[in-house]
Design a protein around this motif. Structure first.
Motif, PDB file in Angstrom:
ATOM      1  N   TYR A 157       0.814  -1.215   0.000  1.00 15.89           N
ATOM      2  CA  TYR A 157       0.000   0.000   0.000  1.00 15.89           C
ATOM      3  C   TYR A 157       0.848   1.267   0.000  1.00 15.89           C
ATOM      4  N   ILE A 158       2.106   1.174   0.484  1.00 17.99           N
ATOM      5  CA  ILE A 158       2.973   2.359   0.448  1.00 17.99           C
ATOM      6  C   ILE A 158       3.401   2.646  -0.982  1.00 17.99           C
ATOM      7  N   GLY A 159       3.825   1.597  -1.713  1.00 18.09           N
ATOM      8  CA  GLY A 159       4.186   1.788  -3.112  1.00 18.09           C
ATOM      9  C   GLY A 159       3.015   2.299  -3.923  1.00 18.09           C
ATOM     10  N   SER A 160       1.822   1.778  -3.644  1.00 15.03           N
ATOM     11  CA  SER A 160       0.624   2.228  -4.346  1.00 15.03           C
ATOM     12  C   SER A 160       0.348   3.690  -4.081  1.00 15.03           C
ATOM     13  N   ALA A 161       0.509   4.116  -2.825  1.00 15.42           N
ATOM     14  CA  ALA A 161       0.261   5.516  -2.476  1.00 15.42           C
ATOM     15  C   ALA A 161       1.260   6.444  -3.158  1.00 15.42           C
ATOM     16  N   LEU A 162       2.511   6.005  -3.256  1.00 17.73           N
ATOM     17  CA  LEU A 162       3.548   6.846  -3.862  1.00 17.73           C
ATOM     18  C   LEU A 162       3.363   7.002  -5.369  1.00 17.73           C
ATOM     19  N   ARG A 163       2.651   6.081  -6.001  1.00 16.52           N
ATOM     20  CA  ARG A 163       2.488   6.140  -7.460  1.00 16.52           C
ATOM     21  C   ARG A 163       1.703   7.368  -7.912  1.00 16.52           C
ATOM     22  N   VAL A 164       0.956   7.993  -6.998  1.00 15.37           N
ATOM     23  CA  VAL A 164       0.174   9.168  -7.404  1.00 15.37           C
ATOM     24  C   VAL A 164       1.085  10.326  -7.807  1.00 15.37           C
ATOM     25  N   LEU A 165       2.365  10.272  -7.405  1.00 18.13           N
ATOM     26  CA  LEU A 165       3.298  11.351  -7.726  1.00 18.13           C
ATOM     27  C   LEU A 165       4.102  11.069  -8.988  1.00 18.13           C
ATOM     28  N   SER A 166       3.878   9.916  -9.608  1.00 16.90           N
ATOM     29  CA  SER A 166       4.640   9.540 -10.803  1.00 16.90           C
ATOM     30  C   SER A 166       3.710   9.416 -12.001  1.00 16.90           C
ATOM     31  N   PRO A 167       4.215   9.702 -13.203  1.00 11.87           N
ATOM     32  CA  PRO A 167       3.385   9.504 -14.399  1.00 11.87           C
ATOM     33  C   PRO A 167       3.108   8.022 -14.600  1.00 11.87           C
ATOM     34  N   PRO A 168       1.988   7.674 -15.226  1.00 14.48           N
ATOM     35  CA  PRO A 168       1.670   6.256 -15.454  1.00 14.48           C
ATOM     36  C   PRO A 168       2.772   5.596 -16.268  1.00 14.48           C
ATOM     37  N   PRO A 169       3.236   4.398 -15.871  1.00 14.35           N
ATOM     38  CA  PRO A 169       4.274   3.713 -16.643  1.00 14.35           C
ATOM     39  C   PRO A 169       3.725   3.241 -17.989  1.00 14.35           C
ATOM     40  N   SER A 170       4.602   3.136 -18.975  1.00 14.44           N
ATOM     41  CA  SER A 170       4.185   2.634 -20.279  1.00 14.44           C
ATOM     42  C   SER A 170       3.940   1.129 -20.192  1.00 14.44           C
ATOM     43  N   ASP A 171       3.196   0.586 -21.142  1.00 17.49           N
ATOM     44  CA  ASP A 171       2.920  -0.847 -21.151  1.00 17.49           C
ATOM     45  C   ASP A 171       4.223  -1.623 -21.341  1.00 17.49           C
ATOM     46  N   PRO A 172       4.402  -2.712 -20.604  1.00 14.79           N
ATOM     47  CA  PRO A 172       5.611  -3.512 -20.788  1.00 14.79           C
ATOM     48  C   PRO A 172       5.557  -4.270 -22.107  1.00 14.79           C
ATOM     49  N   ASN A 173       6.725  -4.628 -22.636  1.00  9.53           N
ATOM     50  CA  ASN A 173       6.800  -5.509 -23.787  1.00  9.53           C
ATOM     51  C   ASN A 173       6.215  -6.866 -23.394  1.00  9.53           C
ATOM     52  N   PHE A 174       5.235  -7.327 -24.140  1.00 10.69           N
ATOM     53  CA  PHE A 174       4.528  -8.543 -23.749  1.00 10.69           C
ATOM     54  C   PHE A 174       5.475  -9.732 -23.609  1.00 10.69           C
ATOM     55  N   GLY A 175       6.450  -9.791 -24.501  1.00  7.09           N
ATOM     56  CA  GLY A 175       7.384 -10.912 -24.452  1.00  7.09           C
ATOM     57  C   GLY A 175       8.200 -10.944 -23.184  1.00  7.09           C
ATOM     58  N   SER A 176       8.403  -9.772 -22.556  1.00  6.68           N
ATOM     59  CA  SER A 176       9.209  -9.735 -21.341  1.00  6.68           C
ATOM     60  C   SER A 176       8.544 -10.474 -20.188  1.00  6.68           C
ATOM     61  N   LEU A 177       7.242 -10.729 -20.290  1.00  5.65           N
ATOM     62  CA  LEU A 177       6.565 -11.492 -19.245  1.00  5.65           C
ATOM     63  C   LEU A 177       7.088 -12.927 -19.184  1.00  5.65           C
ATOM     64  N   PHE A 178       7.690 -13.406 -20.303  1.00  2.33           N
ATOM     65  CA  PHE A 178       8.172 -14.765 -20.386  1.00  2.33           C
ATOM     66  C   PHE A 178       9.686 -14.854 -20.327  1.00  2.33           C
ATOM     67  N   GLY A 179      10.348 -13.722 -20.109  1.00  6.92           N
ATOM     68  CA  GLY A 179      11.813 -13.695 -20.097  1.00  6.92           C
ATOM     69  C   GLY A 179      12.334 -13.003 -21.324  1.00  6.92           C
ATOM     70  N   ASP A 180      13.521 -12.428 -21.213  1.00  2.00           N
ATOM     71  CA  ASP A 180      14.085 -11.624 -22.309  1.00  2.00           C
ATOM     72  C   ASP A 180      14.230 -12.434 -23.591  1.00  2.00           C
ATOM     73  N   GLN A 181      14.474 -13.726 -23.459  1.00  2.00           N
ATOM     74  CA  GLN A 181      14.750 -14.504 -24.659  1.00  2.00           C
ATOM     75  C   GLN A 181      13.520 -14.616 -25.566  1.00  2.00           C
ATOM     76  N   ASN A 182      12.324 -14.374 -25.005  1.00  2.00           N
ATOM     77  CA  ASN A 182      11.115 -14.459 -25.816  1.00  2.00           C
ATOM     78  C   ASN A 182      10.546 -13.092 -26.172  1.00  2.00           C
ATOM     79  N   ALA A 183      11.258 -12.027 -25.789  1.00  2.00           N
ATOM     80  CA  ALA A 183      10.721 -10.688 -26.039  1.00  2.00           C
ATOM     81  C   ALA A 183      10.654 -10.414 -27.537  1.00  2.00           C
ATOM     82  N   ASP A 184       9.596  -9.666 -27.952  1.00  2.00           N
ATOM     83  CA  ASP A 184       9.479  -9.285 -29.360  1.00  2.00           C
ATOM     84  C   ASP A 184      10.640  -8.379 -29.749  1.00  2.00           C
ATOM     85  N   SER A 185      11.142  -8.536 -30.938  1.00  2.00           N
ATOM     86  CA  SER A 185      12.228  -7.681 -31.390  1.00  2.00           C
ATOM     87  C   SER A 185      11.655  -6.380 -31.918  1.00  2.00           C
TER      88      SER A 185
END
Length: 378
Positions: free
Chosen positions: A350-378
Motif C-alpha cells: 500500500y505504500i508503493g501504491s500511495a507513492l504512485r500518485v506522484l509519478s506519471p503512469p508507466p508505459s505498457d511492458p513488452n509482452f514478451g518480457s513477461l516470459f523472459g528476455d529470450q522471448n521478447a518481441d524484437s
C-alpha cells in the motif's frame, strides 16, 4: 518553533474563530478536522478565552507525554499556565490519589490505562461526585476508550473533545457517535488545513483508500504549494544502520536549508529511535542543530509538526497490526514540505501504491518480457 502556533487573529479562518469563541462559555463541544487544521491551537486559545471569562480550573489533556510537551511550548507562547497541560494518565492518577484510592502501575501503557480507568469508573459508580474541573479540553479524543471518555465527562463541567478518526492509531473500541453525545451535540468542523503540502496530502490519501470512512484532504489544503513545492521520496537501504546514515546525511542539508526550523525523525519502534539517537549524539552536528531534530516513535509524534519528516524502519510497519496504515498516515502528515521514507527489504504494497500518485503512469511492458528476455518481441 513559533511558526507552529498563531500570532494574531488574522491567522485564523472563520471556522477556527468560531471554535475559539463561537460556542457559549458554559457549553461543551466536539471539534473535528484533518491533520494540520489547528485543533491543538484551538484548544489552547479556547482555554485562554475561558480564562478571560474567569474560568480558570482548566486542564488541557493530551494522550502522550510528547504531545504534552508540544502543548506546553504553545502554552508558553500564548501566556497560559504550563501546569494546565497534562496527560490523561497523569490526570487519572491525580484523581485517584485525591480520593486515596490505591493503585499499582506495571509500566505497560495499555494495561495501566485500562487499570486506572477501571478504578475511577468503579469509584464514580459507587460514589457519584460533582465535576472537579471547570473545563477539560481533550486532544486526540478518538484514541480514548468509552470508559475514559465517560470519566472526562464526569469530571468536567465543560468538555471540549478534539478528534480526527483518520488518525486513530490505538487499539480501542469506541462507540460510534459517543464523542458528539458527550459534547451535548455541539460540533465545530474545521474545513481547511494548513500544514502539509499538496503532494504530501495526495500520498497520505493513497494510504487510506476508503473515502467514505476517511475523507480526502488534498482538496482542502491551504499550503502554498507553488512557492514551496512539497515532496515524498522513498529511500531503499541495505539495513537500519544505512538508513540512519542516509537520514543524517539528508538532515545535514536540511539544517542549512531550514535554519532554526524543527525537523522530525520517526520510527515504528522504540529501539529504532534509540539507535538513531545514539548515532545523532555521536555525529558532528552542533548542539543547536541537534536541538532542532526531534526523534520519536510514530505513536509519540501525534500532534507535532515539522518542516521535514524522515520515517525510518518502514519495513517494520507490517508488524504493527491493523493500525499500520493510519500510523504511517499520521506520521507522513507531521511534515510540511518534505517527507522521506526509508526501508530495507520490502514494505507493504500500500505504500508503493500511495507513492504512485506522484509519478506519471508507466508505459505498457513488452509482452514478451513477461516470459523472459529470450522471448521478447524484437
Amino acid at each position: 518553533m513559533a511558526g507552529a502556533f498563531w500570532i494574531g487573529e488574522k491567522d485564523l479562518d472563520e471556522f477556527q474563530v468560531d471554535a475559539v469563541k463561537g460556542i457559549p462559555e458554559e457549553s461543551s463541544f466536539m471539534l473535528t478536522g484533518p491533520a494540520g487544521s489547528g485543533k491543538t491551537n484551538i484548544l489552547l486559545l479556547r482555554s485562554k478565552w475561558l480564562i478571560f471569562k474567569s474560568i480558570s480550573n482548566i486542564k488541557i489533556v493530551s494522550f502522550t507525554s510528547s504531545l504534552k510537551d508540544f502543548i506546553k511550548i504553545g502554552s508558553e507562547q500564548y501566556g497560559l499556565p504550563v501546569e494546565n497541560s497534562c496527560t490523561a494518565m497523569y490526570l487519572f492518577k491525580e484523581f485517584l490519589n485525591e480520593y486515596d484510592i490505591p493503585f499499582e502501575t506495571s509500566g505497560n501503557f495499555e494495561e495501566d490505562r485500562a487499570m486506572l480507568a477501571g478504578k475511577i469508573s468503579s469509584l464514580l459508580a459507587e460514589n457519584p461526585i460533582d465535576p472537579i474541573y471547570e473545563a477539560l479540553l481533550v486532544d486526540e479524543a478518538q484514541d480514548y476508550s468509552d470508559t475514559e471518555l465517560y470519566i472526562f465527562r464526569a469530571l468536567a463541567e465543560r468538555l471540549v473533545l478534539a478528534c480526527d478518526s483518520r488518525q486513530s492509531i490505538y487499539r480501542v473500541s469506541q462507540t460510534q457517535g459517543l464523542i458528539e453525545k458527550l459534547a451535548e451535540g455541539n460540533r465545530v468542523d474545521l474545513k481547511y488545513h494548513y500544514r502539509s503540502g499538496y503532494n504530501i496530502c495526495r500520498v497520505a490519501e493513497g494510504l487510506l483508500m476508503d473515502k467514505v470512512t476517511y475523507p480526502g484532504i488534498s482538496g482542502s489544503s491551504k499550503y502554498k504549494e507553488k512557492s514551496k513545492p512539497s515532496s515524498v521520496v522513498i529511500n531503499v537501504c541495505a539495513d537500519l544502520q544505512e538508513q540512519i546514515t542516509v537520514i543524517l546525511s539528508n538532515l545535514e542539508g536540511e539544517l542549512q536549508l531550514y535554519p532554526g526550523e524543527r525537523l522530525g525523525v520517526l520510527f515504528p519502534k522504540n529501539l529504532q529511535v534509540a539507535e538513531f539517537q545514539n548515532k545523532l549524539a555521536a555525529s558532528a552536528f552542533t548542539q543547536d542543530q541537534r536541538d532542532n531534530i526531534c526523534s520519536f516513535t510514530l505513536h509519540a509524534s501525534k500532534g507535532w509538526e515539522f518542516t521535514s519528516v524522515h520515517i525510518g524502519g518502514c519495513e517494520s510497519l507490517s508488524k504493527m497490526g491493523a493500525v499500520q496504515k493510519r500510523l504511517i498516515y499520521t506520521g507522513i502528515l507531521r511534515g510540511k514540505t518534505s517527507v522521506n521514507l526509508y526501508y530495507s527489504g520490502s514494505v507493504p504494497g500500500y505504500i508503493g501504491s500511495a507513492l504512485r500518485v506522484l509519478s506519471p503512469p508507466p508505459s505498457d511492458p513488452n509482452f514478451g518480457s513477461l516470459f523472459g528476455d529470450q522471448n521478447a518481441d524484437s
